[in-house]
Scaffold this motif. Structure first.
Motif, PDB file in Angstrom:
ATOM      1  N   LEU A 105       0.835  -1.206   0.000  1.00  0.00           N
ATOM      2  CA  LEU A 105       0.000   0.000   0.000  1.00  0.00           C
ATOM      3  C   LEU A 105       0.870   1.257   0.000  1.00  0.00           C
ATOM      4  CD1 LEU A 105      -2.832  -0.835   2.574  1.00  0.00           C
ATOM      5  CD2 LEU A 105      -2.541  -1.617   0.219  1.00  0.00           C
ATOM      6  N   THR A 106       0.240   2.369  -0.373  1.00  0.00           N
ATOM      7  CA  THR A 106       0.895   3.670  -0.237  1.00  0.00           C
ATOM      8  C   THR A 106       0.101   4.492   0.790  1.00  0.00           C
ATOM      9  OG1 THR A 106      -0.435   4.857  -1.863  1.00  0.00           O
ATOM     10  CG2 THR A 106       1.456   3.608  -2.706  1.00  0.00           C
ATOM     11  N   THR A 107       0.627   5.661   1.108  1.00  0.00           N
ATOM     12  CA  THR A 107      -0.048   6.532   2.072  1.00  0.00           C
ATOM     13  C   THR A 107      -1.376   7.051   1.502  1.00  0.00           C
ATOM     14  OG1 THR A 107       2.136   7.104   2.879  1.00  0.00           O
ATOM     15  CG2 THR A 107       0.350   8.491   3.622  1.00  0.00           C
ATOM     16  N   THR A 108      -1.523   7.002   0.184  1.00  0.00           N
ATOM     17  CA  THR A 108      -2.797   7.386  -0.435  1.00  0.00           C
ATOM     18  C   THR A 108      -3.938   6.524   0.120  1.00  0.00           C
ATOM     19  OG1 THR A 108      -1.580   7.900  -2.437  1.00  0.00           O
ATOM     20  CG2 THR A 108      -3.971   7.696  -2.653  1.00  0.00           C
ATOM     21  N   MET A 109      -3.656   5.239   0.329  1.00  0.00           N
ATOM     22  CA  MET A 109      -4.689   4.344   0.861  1.00  0.00           C
ATOM     23  C   MET A 109      -4.993   4.679   2.323  1.00  0.00           C
ATOM     24  SD  MET A 109      -6.909   2.070   0.225  1.00  0.00           S
ATOM     25  CE  MET A 109      -6.531   2.597  -1.434  1.00  0.00           C
ATOM     26  N   THR A 110      -3.958   5.027   3.080  1.00  0.00           N
ATOM     27  CA  THR A 110      -4.177   5.437   4.477  1.00  0.00           C
ATOM     28  C   THR A 110      -5.118   6.632   4.521  1.00  0.00           C
ATOM     29  OG1 THR A 110      -1.956   4.707   5.056  1.00  0.00           O
ATOM     30  CG2 THR A 110      -3.026   6.210   6.592  1.00  0.00           C
ATOM     31  N   ARG A 111      -4.875   7.596   3.655  1.00  0.00           N
ATOM     32  CA  ARG A 111      -5.715   8.788   3.626  1.00  0.00           C
ATOM     33  C   ARG A 111      -7.143   8.440   3.223  1.00  0.00           C
ATOM     34  NH1 ARG A 111      -6.013  14.440   3.376  1.00  0.00           N
ATOM     35  NH2 ARG A 111      -3.868  14.727   4.019  1.00  0.00           N
ATOM     36  N   TYR A 112      -7.257   7.552   2.252  1.00  0.00           N
ATOM     37  CA  TYR A 112      -8.576   7.146   1.771  1.00  0.00           C
ATOM     38  C   TYR A 112      -9.393   6.474   2.884  1.00  0.00           C
ATOM     39  CZ  TYR A 112     -12.154   4.757  -0.948  1.00  0.00           C
ATOM     40  OH  TYR A 112     -13.358   4.305  -1.435  1.00  0.00           O
ATOM     41  N   ILE A 113      -8.768   5.480   3.524  1.00  0.00           N
ATOM     42  CA  ILE A 113      -9.473   4.745   4.584  1.00  0.00           C
ATOM     43  C   ILE A 113      -9.820   5.681   5.740  1.00  0.00           C
ATOM     44  CG2 ILE A 113      -9.207   2.950   6.349  1.00  0.00           C
ATOM     45  CD1 ILE A 113      -7.433   1.470   4.349  1.00  0.00           C
ATOM     46  N   THR A 114      -8.860   6.503   6.122  1.00  0.00           N
ATOM     47  CA  THR A 114      -9.095   7.425   7.237  1.00  0.00           C
ATOM     48  C   THR A 114     -10.262   8.359   6.915  1.00  0.00           C
ATOM     49  OG1 THR A 114      -6.748   7.332   7.766  1.00  0.00           O
ATOM     50  CG2 THR A 114      -8.014   9.101   8.787  1.00  0.00           C
ATOM     51  N   GLY A 115     -10.311   8.843   5.686  1.00  0.00           N
ATOM     52  CA  GLY A 115     -11.404   9.730   5.275  1.00  0.00           C
ATOM     53  C   GLY A 115     -12.750   9.041   5.416  1.00  0.00           C
ATOM     54  N   ARG A 116     -12.809   7.782   4.967  1.00  0.00           N
ATOM     55  CA  ARG A 116     -14.063   7.034   5.032  1.00  0.00           C
ATOM     56  C   ARG A 116     -14.473   6.764   6.483  1.00  0.00           C
ATOM     57  NH1 ARG A 116     -16.325   5.163   0.415  1.00  0.00           N
ATOM     58  NH2 ARG A 116     -15.487   6.366  -1.321  1.00  0.00           N
ATOM     59  N   ILE A 117     -13.501   6.368   7.298  1.00  0.00           N
ATOM     60  CA  ILE A 117     -13.805   6.055   8.702  1.00  0.00           C
ATOM     61  C   ILE A 117     -14.208   7.342   9.444  1.00  0.00           C
ATOM     62  CG2 ILE A 117     -12.788   5.253  10.897  1.00  0.00           C
ATOM     63  CD1 ILE A 117     -13.333   2.934   8.996  1.00  0.00           C
ATOM     64  N   HIS A 118     -13.501   8.426   9.146  1.00  0.00           N
ATOM     65  CA  HIS A 118     -13.830   9.725   9.754  1.00  0.00           C
ATOM     66  C   HIS A 118     -15.270  10.133   9.396  1.00  0.00           C
ATOM     67  CE1 HIS A 118     -13.261  14.325   9.689  1.00  0.00           C
ATOM     68  NE2 HIS A 118     -13.469  13.966  10.932  1.00  0.00           N
ATOM     69  N   ASN A 119     -15.617   9.991   8.133  1.00  0.00           N
ATOM     70  CA  ASN A 119     -16.994  10.321   7.722  1.00  0.00           C
ATOM     71  C   ASN A 119     -18.017   9.433   8.421  1.00  0.00           C
ATOM     72  OD1 ASN A 119     -16.011  12.252   6.030  1.00  0.00           O
ATOM     73  ND2 ASN A 119     -16.292  11.081   4.140  1.00  0.00           N
ATOM     74  N   ALA A 120     -17.677   8.145   8.548  1.00  0.00           N
ATOM     75  CA  ALA A 120     -18.597   7.208   9.214  1.00  0.00           C
ATOM     76  C   ALA A 120     -18.796   7.608  10.677  1.00  0.00           C
ATOM     77  CB  ALA A 120     -18.063   5.780   9.130  1.00  0.00           C
ATOM     78  N   ALA A 121     -17.714   8.074  11.314  1.00  0.00           N
ATOM     79  CA  ALA A 121     -17.819   8.504  12.714  1.00  0.00           C
ATOM     80  C   ALA A 121     -18.773   9.682  12.836  1.00  0.00           C
ATOM     81  CB  ALA A 121     -16.444   8.868  13.270  1.00  0.00           C
ATOM     82  N   HIS A 122     -18.744  10.593  11.850  1.00  0.00           N
ATOM     83  CA  HIS A 122     -19.677  11.724  11.898  1.00  0.00           C
ATOM     84  C   HIS A 122     -21.094  11.317  11.514  1.00  0.00           C
ATOM     85  CE1 HIS A 122     -17.145  15.034  13.106  1.00  0.00           C
ATOM     86  NE2 HIS A 122     -16.170  14.479  12.411  1.00  0.00           N
ATOM     87  N   LYS A 123     -21.205  10.302  10.655  1.00  0.00           N
ATOM     88  CA  LYS A 123     -22.531   9.854  10.224  1.00  0.00           C
ATOM     89  C   LYS A 123     -23.257   9.117  11.350  1.00  0.00           C
ATOM     90  CE  LYS A 123     -24.639   6.949   6.590  1.00  0.00           C
ATOM     91  NZ  LYS A 123     -24.329   6.031   5.458  1.00  0.00           N
ATOM     92  N   TRP A 124     -22.521   8.247  12.068  1.00  0.00           N
ATOM     93  CA  TRP A 124     -23.180   7.352  13.020  1.00  0.00           C
ATOM     94  C   TRP A 124     -22.839   7.621  14.477  1.00  0.00           C
ATOM     95  CZ3 TRP A 124     -27.104   5.219  10.987  1.00  0.00           C
ATOM     96  CH2 TRP A 124     -27.082   4.719   9.677  1.00  0.00           C
ATOM     97  N   SER A 125     -21.640   8.122  14.746  1.00  0.00           N
ATOM     98  CA  SER A 125     -21.109   8.105  16.112  1.00  0.00           C
ATOM     99  C   SER A 125     -20.983   9.495  16.725  1.00  0.00           C
ATOM    100  CB  SER A 125     -19.746   7.405  16.123  1.00  0.00           C
ATOM    101  OG  SER A 125     -19.690   6.323  15.229  1.00  0.00           O
ATOM    102  N   GLU A 126     -21.696  10.468  16.177  1.00  0.00           N
ATOM    103  CA  GLU A 126     -21.550  11.863  16.648  1.00  0.00           C
ATOM    104  C   GLU A 126     -20.085  12.276  16.653  1.00  0.00           C
ATOM    105  OE1 GLU A 126     -23.766  12.509  20.324  1.00  0.00           O
ATOM    106  OE2 GLU A 126     -25.132  10.906  19.703  1.00  0.00           O
ATOM    107  N   GLY A 127     -19.340  11.748  15.703  1.00  0.00           N
ATOM    108  CA  GLY A 127     -17.924  12.114  15.555  1.00  0.00           C
ATOM    109  C   GLY A 127     -16.973  11.333  16.446  1.00  0.00           C
ATOM    110  N   ARG A 128     -17.516  10.508  17.345  1.00  0.00           N
ATOM    111  CA  ARG A 128     -16.638   9.850  18.330  1.00  0.00           C
ATOM    112  C   ARG A 128     -15.715   8.819  17.671  1.00  0.00           C
ATOM    113  NH1 ARG A 128     -21.671   9.993  22.035  1.00  0.00           N
ATOM    114  NH2 ARG A 128     -22.297   8.243  20.733  1.00  0.00           N
TER     115      ARG A 128
END
Ligand SMILES: [Zn+2]
Ligand SMILES: [Zn+2]
Length: 357
Positions: free
Chosen positions: A268-291
């Protein structure tokens, strides 16, 4: 998508510096400070929305819930003399007990800071000790901070906790703690356990009892790169998260899956880290009140480790950061694609029907 700057806690304590598996160990002394210095030099700690939070050691009450008294006693003994080892690849050192309490306590401190509303996300330069089990440590891990964090979250009444583990090694400790627990969904992406430590984490390990379906393993063949990894992520993770609707996400970004990392063979490259982090971050705001709590886990090449952590901080805090250009040695070939397609289908077939997806 969050449309403002989130408040992010960066976990720190100067006691992290006492960590010492020796200069020849892959988890090098000074790595936590190296991460901190890199984030600092990239300007990522200077933003008004990033605050430093002083880590506190794991409390005895939590430690007793997460590890057997015999194991804790054995770590104490090693710590007093500096003699002996936690296991074959996890050496002891004088003070390892106090150090491990602090490294793992940082994660619990972060969880508390998020629950209190002081910050929405935390990032720890340590944590992610996902190989430690109730009765023994190993795989560089002494005390399991993920198990400790989950315990803390449950004490606060949360009952849908997601552990999203992209470390290149399977999180066998986490799997063992929560195997029959439907309140904790564990998603682990890792290199094939057939040849990779810890030799657990096969697709058919899907949980037991009421926990069936809540333990999801996605193993990858050697040399898998960004494109197959992204495919597997997109096919599996969003559906699982939307079904589970987590109240809190504990996230290991997987810095040792980078192509520069010598302890494993993903590309993998760091591009994938950024991609996954972006998706997980969005999911935290969608479902977890950002937690969202991010712990570092593995990462044994200093460059890719620092680029990865900085990319995570950049996503969480909304501050600019670009790692240097990266050129992985291979592109995903036909055989890799075939294997990953098959494995993704196996994961879907074994888990999705049980969960009603
Ligand atoms: Zn955010
Ligand atoms: Zn790892």
């Amino acid at each position: 998508m969050p449309n403002r700057d989130c408040r992010v806690g960066f976990m720190w304590n100067t006691a992290f510096d006492s960590f010492d598996y020796g200069d020849r160990h892959p988890l090098r002394p000074g790595r936590f400070r190296m991460i901190r210095d890199y984030l600092d030099s990239a300007g990522l700690l200077a933003s008004a929305n990033v605050v430093e939070i002083e880590a506190e050691p794991l409390s005895m009450a939590v430690l007793e819930r997460v590890h057997s008294s015999e194991y804790v006693e054995s770590v104490r003994r090693i710590s007093q003399t500096g003699e002996g080892e936690i296991d074959i690849d996890t050496p002891g050192f004088r003070g390892i007990y106090e150090n491990a309490l602090m490294l793992s306590g940082a994660t619990v401190t972060g969880v508390r800071a998020v629950l209190s509303g002081h910050v929405e996300h935390f990032l720890s330069p340590t944590g992610g000790f996902h190989h430690a089990k109730f009765e023994r440590g190993g795989g560089f891990c002494v005390f399991n901070d993920i198990a400790a964090a989950v315990h803390e979250l449950k004490q606060h009444g949360l009952n849908r906790i997601l552990v999203a583990d992209f470390d290149v090694h399977h999180g066998n400790g986490d799997q063992a703690y929560f195997y029959d627990d439907p309140e904790v969904m564990v998603i682990s992406f890792h290199e094939d356990p057939e040849w990779m430590y810890p030799h657990e984490g096969y697709v058919n390990e899907i949980g037991s009892g009421r926990g069936v379906g809540y333990n999801i393993n996605m193993p990858f063949p050697m040399d898998a790169g960004d494109s197959v990894y992204r495919y597997a992520f997109d096919e599996l993770v969003p559906k699982l998260i939307d079904l589970f609707r987590p109240q809190f996400i504990l996230f290991l970004p997987g810095f040792d899956a980078h192509y520069l990392d010598r302890l494993a063979h993903l590309k993998l490259t760091t591009t994938m880290t950024r991609y996954i982090t972006g998706r997980i971050h969005n999911a935290a705001h969608k479902w977890s009140e950002g937690r969202l709590g991010v712990v570092t886990g593995g990462g044994y090449h200093p460059d890719s480790l620092c680029w990865g952590v900085a990319s995570v901080m950049s996503v969480l805090s909304g501050r600019e950061y670009s790692p240097p250009r990266q050129n992985p040695p291979f592109k995903d070939d036909e055989e890799t694609w075939r294997t990953v397609h098959e494995t993704v289908d196996q994961v879907k077939d074994s888990v999705f029907p049980v969960l009603g997806i």
